[in-house]
Design a protein around this motif. Structure first.
Motif, PDB file in Angstrom:
ATOM      1  N   MET A   1       0.854  -1.200   0.000  1.00  9.08           N
ATOM      2  CA  MET A   1       0.000   0.000   0.000  1.00  9.08           C
ATOM      3  C   MET A   1       0.883   1.241   0.000  1.00  9.08           C
ATOM      4  O   MET A   1       1.761   1.390   0.851  1.00  9.08           O
ATOM      5  CB  MET A   1      -0.914   0.008   1.235  1.00  9.08           C
ATOM      6  CG  MET A   1      -1.827   1.219   1.317  1.00  9.08           C
ATOM      7  SD  MET A   1      -2.928   1.186   2.759  1.00  9.08           S
ATOM      8  CE  MET A   1      -4.109  -0.070   2.270  1.00  9.08           C
ATOM      9  N   THR A   2       0.678   2.124  -0.953  1.00 12.57           N
ATOM     10  CA  THR A   2       1.478   3.351  -1.038  1.00 12.57           C
ATOM     11  C   THR A   2       0.937   4.392  -0.066  1.00 12.57           C
ATOM     12  O   THR A   2      -0.267   4.576   0.081  1.00 12.57           O
ATOM     13  CB  THR A   2       1.451   3.898  -2.465  1.00 12.57           C
ATOM     14  OG1 THR A   2       0.107   4.028  -2.902  1.00 12.57           O
ATOM     15  CG2 THR A   2       2.203   2.968  -3.403  1.00 12.57           C
ATOM     16  N   VAL A   3       1.849   5.097   0.580  1.00  9.65           N
ATOM     17  CA  VAL A   3       1.491   5.959   1.704  1.00  9.65           C
ATOM     18  C   VAL A   3       2.040   7.367   1.513  1.00  9.65           C
ATOM     19  O   VAL A   3       3.195   7.547   1.089  1.00  9.65           O
ATOM     20  CB  VAL A   3       2.040   5.376   3.028  1.00  9.65           C
ATOM     21  CG1 VAL A   3       1.592   6.213   4.216  1.00  9.65           C
ATOM     22  CG2 VAL A   3       1.616   3.924   3.203  1.00  9.65           C
ATOM     23  N   VAL A  99      -2.796   7.944   4.410  1.00  8.22           N
ATOM     24  CA  VAL A  99      -1.934   8.977   4.979  1.00  8.22           C
ATOM     25  C   VAL A  99      -1.393   8.484   6.314  1.00  8.22           C
ATOM     26  O   VAL A  99      -2.129   7.863   7.095  1.00  8.22           O
ATOM     27  CB  VAL A  99      -2.712  10.296   5.184  1.00  8.22           C
ATOM     28  CG1 VAL A  99      -1.827  11.354   5.849  1.00  8.22           C
ATOM     29  CG2 VAL A  99      -3.256  10.814   3.859  1.00  8.22           C
ATOM     30  N   ALA A 100      -0.135   8.752   6.589  1.00  7.23           N
ATOM     31  CA  ALA A 100       0.466   8.433   7.889  1.00  7.23           C
ATOM     32  C   ALA A 100       1.178   9.664   8.415  1.00  7.23           C
ATOM     33  O   ALA A 100       1.830  10.387   7.654  1.00  7.23           O
ATOM     34  CB  ALA A 100       1.441   7.269   7.766  1.00  7.23           C
ATOM     35  N   TRP A 116      -9.735  13.980   9.784  1.00  5.12           N
ATOM     36  CA  TRP A 116      -9.100  13.960   8.461  1.00  5.12           C
ATOM     37  C   TRP A 116      -9.490  12.725   7.656  1.00  5.12           C
ATOM     38  O   TRP A 116      -9.643  12.795   6.433  1.00  5.12           O
ATOM     39  CB  TRP A 116      -7.580  14.040   8.605  1.00  5.12           C
ATOM     40  CG  TRP A 116      -7.073  15.450   8.653  1.00  5.12           C
ATOM     41  CD1 TRP A 116      -7.791  16.580   8.920  1.00  5.12           C
ATOM     42  CD2 TRP A 116      -5.723  15.876   8.416  1.00  5.12           C
ATOM     43  NE1 TRP A 116      -6.967  17.696   8.889  1.00  5.12           N
ATOM     44  CE2 TRP A 116      -5.705  17.288   8.576  1.00  5.12           C
ATOM     45  CE3 TRP A 116      -4.549  15.218   8.107  1.00  5.12           C
ATOM     46  CZ2 TRP A 116      -4.527  18.039   8.420  1.00  5.12           C
ATOM     47  CZ3 TRP A 116      -3.375  15.955   7.956  1.00  5.12           C
ATOM     48  CH2 TRP A 116      -3.367  17.356   8.113  1.00  5.12           C
ATOM     49  N   SER A 117      -9.620  11.590   8.309  1.00  9.10           N
ATOM     50  CA  SER A 117      -9.956  10.367   7.586  1.00  9.10           C
ATOM     51  C   SER A 117     -11.273  10.528   6.837  1.00  9.10           C
ATOM     52  O   SER A 117     -11.397  10.136   5.666  1.00  9.10           O
ATOM     53  CB  SER A 117     -10.039   9.186   8.558  1.00  9.10           C
ATOM     54  OG  SER A 117     -10.326   7.990   7.865  1.00  9.10           O
ATOM     55  N   ASP A 118     -12.274  11.126   7.494  1.00 12.92           N
ATOM     56  CA  ASP A 118     -13.567  11.355   6.847  1.00 12.92           C
ATOM     57  C   ASP A 118     -13.448  12.401   5.743  1.00 12.92           C
ATOM     58  O   ASP A 118     -14.020  12.230   4.655  1.00 12.92           O
ATOM     59  CB  ASP A 118     -14.601  11.813   7.875  1.00 12.92           C
ATOM     60  CG  ASP A 118     -14.956  10.717   8.871  1.00 12.92           C
ATOM     61  OD1 ASP A 118     -14.793   9.529   8.522  1.00 12.92           O
ATOM     62  OD2 ASP A 118     -15.372  11.051  10.000  1.00 12.92           O
ATOM     63  N   ARG A 119     -12.715  13.457   6.009  1.00 12.65           N
ATOM     64  CA  ARG A 119     -12.632  14.550   5.041  1.00 12.65           C
ATOM     65  C   ARG A 119     -11.814  14.158   3.813  1.00 12.65           C
ATOM     66  O   ARG A 119     -12.070  14.644   2.707  1.00 12.65           O
ATOM     67  CB  ARG A 119     -12.038  15.791   5.706  1.00 12.65           C
ATOM     68  CG  ARG A 119     -12.906  16.329   6.835  1.00 12.65           C
ATOM     69  CD  ARG A 119     -12.304  17.519   7.548  1.00 12.65           C
ATOM     70  NE  ARG A 119     -12.335  18.716   6.706  1.00 12.65           N
ATOM     71  CZ  ARG A 119     -11.951  19.918   7.119  1.00 12.65           C
ATOM     72  NH1 ARG A 119     -11.497  20.072   8.364  1.00 12.65           N
ATOM     73  NH2 ARG A 119     -11.994  20.950   6.306  1.00 12.65           N
ATOM     74  N   CYS A 122     -10.100   8.516   3.166  1.00 10.33           N
ATOM     75  CA  CYS A 122      -9.072   7.479   3.093  1.00 10.33           C
ATOM     76  C   CYS A 122      -8.551   7.235   4.508  1.00 10.33           C
ATOM     77  O   CYS A 122      -8.747   8.073   5.401  1.00 10.33           O
ATOM     78  CB  CYS A 122      -7.941   7.891   2.156  1.00 10.33           C
ATOM     79  SG  CYS A 122      -6.839   9.156   2.838  1.00 10.33           S
ATOM     80  N   PRO A 123      -7.899   6.110   4.743  1.00  9.53           N
ATOM     81  CA  PRO A 123      -7.351   5.857   6.078  1.00  9.53           C
ATOM     82  C   PRO A 123      -6.267   6.872   6.433  1.00  9.53           C
ATOM     83  O   PRO A 123      -5.416   7.196   5.598  1.00  9.53           O
ATOM     84  CB  PRO A 123      -6.766   4.448   5.966  1.00  9.53           C
ATOM     85  CG  PRO A 123      -7.421   3.835   4.777  1.00  9.53           C
ATOM     86  CD  PRO A 123      -7.689   4.961   3.828  1.00  9.53           C
ATOM     87  N   VAL A 124      -6.305   7.370   7.672  1.00  8.36           N
ATOM     88  CA  VAL A 124      -5.271   8.266   8.189  1.00  8.36           C
ATOM     89  C   VAL A 124      -4.723   7.657   9.471  1.00  8.36           C
ATOM     90  O   VAL A 124      -5.440   7.539  10.468  1.00  8.36           O
ATOM     91  CB  VAL A 124      -5.813   9.683   8.452  1.00  8.36           C
ATOM     92  CG1 VAL A 124      -4.737  10.549   9.083  1.00  8.36           C
ATOM     93  CG2 VAL A 124      -6.320  10.319   7.155  1.00  8.36           C
TER      94      VAL A 124
END
Length: 510
Positions: A1-3, A99-100, A116-119, A122-124
Motif C-alpha cells: 500500500m502506497t502511503v 496517509v500516515a 481527516w480520515s472522513d474529510r 481514506c485511512p489516516v
C-alpha cells in the motif's frame, strides 16, 4: 500500500514513528510551509526562518537517502495555505492509498486532524510521538489520584526510568536535586563562555531573505541569525555546550547580566523541540561529562532536571489539562500587554534587556522569561490570552504544549496552582540579587515608593493586596502574607495608588 507520510515542522527526526516503516520505492514524504501555521500567531521572523530552513535541510537529507519528497514552499503559487489543503492536493495528484503522520504536539492541530480520515475519504494513521521519555498514557497513570502534581516527584521517577545520574537505585551524590547550589550571582569580572558561531549557508540565507520579504510585519530581526538548521550542526552545538558552558551552568543558571544574552545556557531547546536533537541524547551527554570528571554534579543534575523533569512534566500537564486549561484565569487578570513587550522601550532596564534579547535572537533564558517578563505580567495582572500569545510568538522554541503551562501556570499562575504551588512573584530585590541590571536602571531598587522607586517593588505589594483573599489559605504564601500584615492601611493605600497610576500609563495596547 502506497502511503503519503506527512512530516510537520517540529518533527525533523529520521526515527519519527511515521517514517520508521517508510518504503522509498513507493511512499512519498510531504513537507509543507503553509501560511496557516506561520501566521496563526505572528511568529518571530527568526523562528519562521529557523523552521523553514531546517525543514528544507531535512527534506534534502531524505532525498539524498533516495526518498521521494513532495516539498511545498511558502511562495509556491499553488500552495493552499493549510496542512489539510496540501495533503488533499497531494492525494489528488498522486496515486496513494492512505496517509500516515506522527501525532502533533499542539492540541489545536490534534483536534483539526481528528476527522481527516472522513474529510479525505481514506485511512489516516496517526502514530504516537515516542520522542519523549514519558508517554502521555504513562503521565496520566502517574497523575491519577494525586491531590497535586509535584514536578520533583515526577522527576525522580524519570531518573529511575532512564538511569541518568543513578547508582543502581540511588541518585548519584546521595540526593536528587541540587537546586540550592544553582542560584549564584555572577562574580565580578566573570567572562561568559565564547559560544560556537553559526554561519548561515546559501540555503539558509535564501530562506532569511524570503522570510524578510513574506513576513516583514512580524516581530523580531533577522540581523543576527545564530541557529543551526540540520542535525550535524545541532550535534556540534551540543558538544560545544557540554565542553564550554555546562561546567558553569549549575552555579550560574539563574544569573542575569546586562549585555550577556546567553551566559552558560545550553541554547539547545529549539533543536530538541524541533527534533534535531533528542532529549535523552543531550541528557546522556551531560551524565557522561559528569562521570568523566569534566563537569560538577550540580551542573549536570540541574541541566538534566530541566529536560527529563520539567520539560516532560510540562508536556504531561498540557495534555492532561487541555482544552479547559487555556481558559483558566485564577487571578482574574485583565490588563492589556504593554507596548514595551514589543519595542523594548522602557526605563525598567531589566525588562528592556529581556525584550531586546528576545527581539534580536528569538531567545531568552528561563530566568529572563520567568522572573523578568513573566514576573512583570504576573504583578501587573496582564490578561492571560495576551501574555500567552506573546510568549508563543517571540521564541524559536515555543510550541503551545511547552509554552502554555510554563506561562499560564509557572509565570502568571492563571491555572491556580496546577503547575506551581505558589506564584513566582518577586520584587526588585530578587532582580538586584541575581543580576547587575539595577546598576544601569533609571529607577532605584532600594526605593519602595514615591518618585524614582523601582516599579517591581510597589507592584509586588499591590499584587499581594489585590489577591490577598486568594492567598490567605496558601501555606507557601504565609510569610508573604505576614509581611503584608505589617503594613498599615495608609501605606497600602499609597501602594495601590502608585501601582494603579503606573499600570494605567504603561498598559496600553500596542
Amino acid at each position: 500500500m502506497t502511503v503519503l507520510r506527512l512530516v510537520l515542522a517540529d518533527q525533523l527526526t529520521r526515527a519519527l514513528p511515521s517514517l520508521t516503516d517508510l518504503d522509498p520505492e513507493k511512499d512519498v514524504v510531504l513537507m509543507a510551509e503553509v501560511m496557516g501555521e506561520a501566521t496563526y500567531v505572528k511568529h518571530h521572523k527568526q523562528k519562521i526562518a529557523f523552521l523553514f530552513s531546517a525543514m528544507r535541510h531535512f527534506a534534502k537529507a531524505l532525498e539524498e537517502e533516495g526518498v521521494t519528497v513532495r516539498y511545498v514552499a511558502i511562495d509556491d503559487p499553488d500552495n493552499s495555505g493549510s496542512l489539510l489543503g496540501e495533503v488533499t492536493r497531494a492525494m489528488s495528484d498522486l496515486s496513494l492509498e492512505r496517509v500516515a503522520l506522527t501525532a502533533p504536539g499542539e492540541y489545536r492541530l490534534a483536534e483539526e486532524m481528528a476527522d481527516w480520515s472522513d474529510r479525505l475519504d481514506c485511512p489516516v494513521q496517526i502514530c504516537d510521538d515516542d520522542r519523549f521519555v514519558c508517554s502521555l498514557e504513562e503521565f496520566e497513570q502517574w497523575a491519577a489520584g494525586r491531590k497535586g502534581l509535584i514536578m520533583e516527584y515526577f522527576y525522580r521517577e524519570m531518573r529511575k526510568k532512564t538511569g541518568l545520574l543513578m547508582n543502581g537505585d540511588d541518585p548519584v551524590g546521595g540526593q536528587w536535586n541540587f537546586d540550592a547550589e544553582n542560584r549564584k550571582k555572577l562574580p565580578k569580572g566573570y567572562e561568559a563562555p565564547d559560544r560556537k558561531g553559526v554561519r548561515p549557508n546559501a540555503l539558509t540565507r535564501e530562506v532569511i531573505d524570503l522570510v524578510e520579504d513574506q513576513f516583514s510585519d512580524h516581530f523580531g530581526t533577522l540581523d543576527d541569525f545564530r541557529y543551526e538548521v540540520h542535525r550535524d550542526g545541532a550535534l556540534k552545538q551540543l558538544d560545544d555546550f557540554v565542553e564550554k558552558a555546562l561546567p558553569g551552568f549549575g552555579d550560574y543558571q539563574d544569573a542575569l547580566a546586562t549585555g550577556e544574552d546567553f551566559l552558560n545556557h545550553s541554547l539547545l531547546s529549539a533543536y530538541i523541540n524541533v527534533g534535531l536533537l533528542t532529549p535523552l541524547e543531550v541528557c546522556w551527554a551531560a551524565d557522561e561529562a559528569y562521570r568523566a570528571g569534566d563537569v560538577p554534579l550540580n551542573a549536570a543534575e540541574g541541566f538534566i532536571r530541566q529536560i527529563i523533569g520539567w520539560r516532560e512534566f510540562i508536556r504531561g500537564v498540557y495534555w492532561l489539562e487541555m482544552p479547559g486549561y487555556k481558559e483558566k484565569n485564577a487571578l482574574n487578570a485583565d490588563r492589556p500587554l504593554p507596548a514595551f513587550y514589543w519595542t523594548a522601550e522602557t526605563d525598567m532596564h531589566c525588562v528592556s534587556e529581556a525584550v531586546r534579547t528576545t527581539r534580536d535572537h528569538a531567545y531568552a533564558h528561563h530566568i529572563q522569561r520567568l522572573m523578568i517578563t513573566g514576573n512583570f505580567a504576573l504583578l501587573a495582572g496582564i490578561a492571560p490570552d495576551a501574555i500567552n500569545e506573546w510568549y508563543l510568538i517571540v521564541y524559536a522554541d515555543a510550541y503551545e504544549w511547552v509554552q502554555l503551562p510554563n506561562t499560564h501556570g509557572m509565570a502568571i499562575w492563571a491555572d491556580g496552582g496546577v503547575v506551581g504551588t505558589k506564584p513566582y512573584a518577586a520584587s526588585g530585590a530578587y532582580i538586584n540579587r541575581m543580576s547587575n541590571y539595577c546598576k544601569s536602571c533609571k529607577y532605584s531598587v532600594s526605593k519602595k515608593l514615591g518618585e524614582g522607586a523601582c516599579p517591581f517593588n510597589y507592584l509586588y505589594w499591590d499584587f499581594l493586596i489585590r489577591n490577598e483573599e486568594k492567598f490567605r489559605g496558601n501555606q507557601r504564601m504565609s510569610m508573604m502574607m505576614k509581611n503584608l500584615d505589617r503594613k498599615d492601611e495608609a501605606e497600602k493605600k499609597e501602594i495601590r495608588e502608585q501601582a494603579t497610576a503606573f499600570l494605567d500609563e504603561v498598559c496600553q495596547p500596542y
